[in-house]
Write an enzyme that holds these catalytic residues in place. Structure first.
Site, PDB file in Angstrom:
ATOM      1  N   HIS A   1      -5.818  -3.571  -1.236  1.00 39.40           N
ATOM      2  CA  HIS A   1      -5.705  -2.535  -2.276  1.00 39.40           C
ATOM      3  C   HIS A   1      -5.907  -3.082  -3.682  1.00 39.40           C
ATOM      4  CE1 HIS A   1      -4.318   0.855   0.224  1.00 39.40           C
ATOM      5  NE2 HIS A   1      -3.993  -0.141   1.031  1.00 39.40           N
TER       6      HIS A   1
ATOM      7  N   SER B   1       0.787  -1.232   0.000  1.00 42.61           N
ATOM      8  CA  SER B   1       0.000   0.000   0.000  1.00 42.61           C
ATOM      9  C   SER B   1       0.817   1.278   0.000  1.00 42.61           C
ATOM     10  CB  SER B   1      -0.925  -0.004   1.211  1.00 42.61           C
ATOM     11  OG  SER B   1      -0.180  -0.158   2.393  1.00 42.61           O
TER      12      SER B   1
ATOM     13  N   LYS C   1     -11.678   0.565   0.605  1.00 36.39           N
ATOM     14  CA  LYS C   1     -10.896   1.158  -0.491  1.00 36.39           C
ATOM     15  C   LYS C   1     -11.722   1.084  -1.785  1.00 36.39           C
ATOM     16  CE  LYS C   1      -7.049  -0.027   2.358  1.00 36.39           C
ATOM     17  NZ  LYS C   1      -7.169   1.102   3.266  1.00 36.39           N
TER      18      LYS C   1
HETATM   19  C1  LIG Z   1      -2.950  -3.482   3.127  1.00 39.67           C
HETATM   20  C2  LIG Z   1      -4.040  -3.156   4.090  1.00 39.67           C
HETATM   21  N1  LIG Z   1      -4.626  -4.162   4.769  1.00 39.67           N
HETATM   22  C3  LIG Z   1      -5.619  -3.922   5.646  1.00 39.67           C
HETATM   23  C4  LIG Z   1      -6.066  -2.653   5.904  1.00 39.67           C
HETATM   24  C5  LIG Z   1      -7.132  -2.436   6.929  1.00 39.67           C
HETATM   25  O1  LIG Z   1      -8.337  -2.160   6.343  1.00 39.67           O
HETATM   26  P1  LIG Z   1      -9.499  -1.364   7.100  1.00 39.67           P
HETATM   27  O2  LIG Z   1      -9.317   0.068   6.772  1.00 39.67           O
HETATM   28  O3  LIG Z   1     -10.743  -1.938   6.530  1.00 39.67           O
HETATM   29  O4  LIG Z   1      -9.358  -1.652   8.547  1.00 39.67           O
HETATM   30  C6  LIG Z   1      -5.518  -1.590   5.195  1.00 39.67           C
HETATM   31  C7  LIG Z   1      -6.022  -0.208   5.410  1.00 39.67           C
HETATM   32  O5  LIG Z   1      -5.376   0.636   5.928  1.00 39.67           O
HETATM   33  C8  LIG Z   1      -4.466  -1.839   4.286  1.00 39.67           C
HETATM   34  O6  LIG Z   1      -3.885  -0.838   3.616  1.00 39.67           O
END
Ligand SMILES: Cc1ncc(COP(=O)(O)O)c(C=O)c1O
Length: 401
Positions: A198, A170, A229
């Protein structure tokens, strides 16, 4: 006696004080261009998604007021789980309240005799998921299959093994080496978890993520993901074999002991899934914008590193110039994300830019103009760029004509 509240100042505070930049917990000005948001497909404000959420709100109220296992399951959750399992080609899916919780749930798979193997650049939620689990913990250098193989080869051959990776990283915008990970998992009897936070919705002709991009939907044993997202909503997902999804339903504490995804969020995610399935042009448009951004920034003299996706990281290096650049962009009406340690290793600070399908060409031009003006003023790029640069080769969805 030590006071537990007596904490050292957060490292970035010093750099923020030095630069006067305040990039965190900020609301974007209403007239700023939002170029730092993960709503890649622009679905959070799509009228169909908003309407679905509003209808669920009117019908079911604001909250499920309890966990899925007891009183918090609605037909909407079940419908969403069935649709996701079908979409990802899995036997079953489980939706959770956030993507963070979906990744924490992975810890429930790791018992005392097991071993986990995580990419060092994995998202914090996967790191914490592993910490909630048991067994031995190993971390391989980012994307380094040789290192992973050495760790797998050295592990107890009888241990249950789990390889854990982000699909699309990310912050840097690069992809996990999925075919190589699958090969190693097969060779060493490991299972493979891929966090599609993502990439599900964004990559692949049908939007099924990194596995579809590599033409290898079967390569992943367990998907995790988020609705915050590409789905323009809030919530998380786990999808895989029916037996293991059922196991997680009854053993993963972040699922068991937290209130269910809200009715409006579930309905929004369902509506978005339908749009993701049926409107591939949105993915094309994000990639068109991403290509302009990568190449425009490279032409100016910025580096966007190994990214092959609409996560466009502008590598600055040290936190101080990075924060100065963030503030200058902000003052120029462009909202980006300043990413400094510990989110990235110290000395690898970057400005993260993310286009959305709903951006206009003119907005992308304004973002590039702001980078040119601010970057030149701060001396991050030359006044006149006369260097050679290589155009980006993006992991574009291969749409059939
Ligand atoms: C790679 C990744 N996994 C998991 C998450 C967590 O997702 P959520 O925003 O639904 O808690 C994020 C978000 O920040 C992320 O970028």
């Amino acid at each position: 006696m030590a006071d537990i509240f007596d904490k050292k100042p957060i490292a970035a505070f010093g750099e923020m004080a030095e630069t006067g930049a305040r990039p965190y917990y900020r609301t974007a000005a209403p007239d700023a261009i939002m170029a730092g948001c993960n709503d890649y497909l622009g679905l959070a404000t799509d009228p169909r998604v908003v309407e679905a959420a509003a209808a669920a709100l009117a019908r079911h109220g604001t909250s499920c007021s309890g966990s899925r296992i007891l009183n918090g399951t609605l037909p909407l959750h079940e419908e969403l789980e069935a649709a996701l399992a079908d979409f990802l080609g899995c036997e079953a899916a489980l939706v959770t309240t956030t993507g963070f919780q979906a990744n924490l749930a992975v810890g429930a798979l790791l018992g005392p005799g097991d071993a986990s193997f995580s990419d060092m650049a994995n998202h914090a939620s996967l790191v914490d998921g592993v910490l909630l689990g048991q067994g031995s913990r190993h971390r391989y250098r980012h994307g380094d299959l040789d290192h992973l193989e050495r760790l797998l080869a050295a592990a107890d051959p009888d241990a249950g093994k789990l390889v854990i990776t982000d699909g699309l990283f990310s912050m840097e915008g690069d992809l996990c080496p999925l075919p190589g990970l699958r090969e190693l998992a097969d060779r060493y009897g490991a299972r493979l978890v891929v966090d599609g936070a993502h990439d599900i919705g964004l990559l692949g002709a049908c939007g099924r993520g990194v596995a579809e991009h590599f033409g290898a939907m079967d390569a992943v044993d367990l998907f995790t993901g988020t609705f915050s997202k590409c789905f323009g909503s809030l919530g998380g997902l786990l999808a895989g074999p029916a037996g293991i999804v059922e196991y997680l339903r009854y053993t993963a504490r972040p699922v068991l002991f937290s209130a269910a995804m809200s009715p409006a969020s579930a309905a929004a995610a369902l509506a978005s899934l339908e749009i993701i399935r049926t409107e591939p042009a949105r993915r094309e448009r994000v990639f068109d914008h991403a290509e302009r951004l990568h190449n425009g920034l490279r032409a100016l003299g910025f580096s966007t590193g190994p990214s092959v996706t609409p996560v466009v990281p502008v590598h600055v290096g040290h936190a101080v110039p990075c924060l100065r650049m963030w503030q200058a962009l902000h003052d120029a009406g462009v909202y980006t994300n300043a990413v400094v340690a510990p989110a990235v290793p110290r000395g690898r600070a970057l400005i993260r830019v993310t286009p959305q399908a709903t951006h206009t060409e003119e907005q992308i031009t304004r973002i590039l103009d702001a980078f040119a003006a601010c970057g030149r003023r701060l001396g991050l790029v030359p006044e006149r760029a006369e260097h050679d640069w290589t155009p980006v080769a993006l992991a574009r969805p291969k749409l059939t004509p």
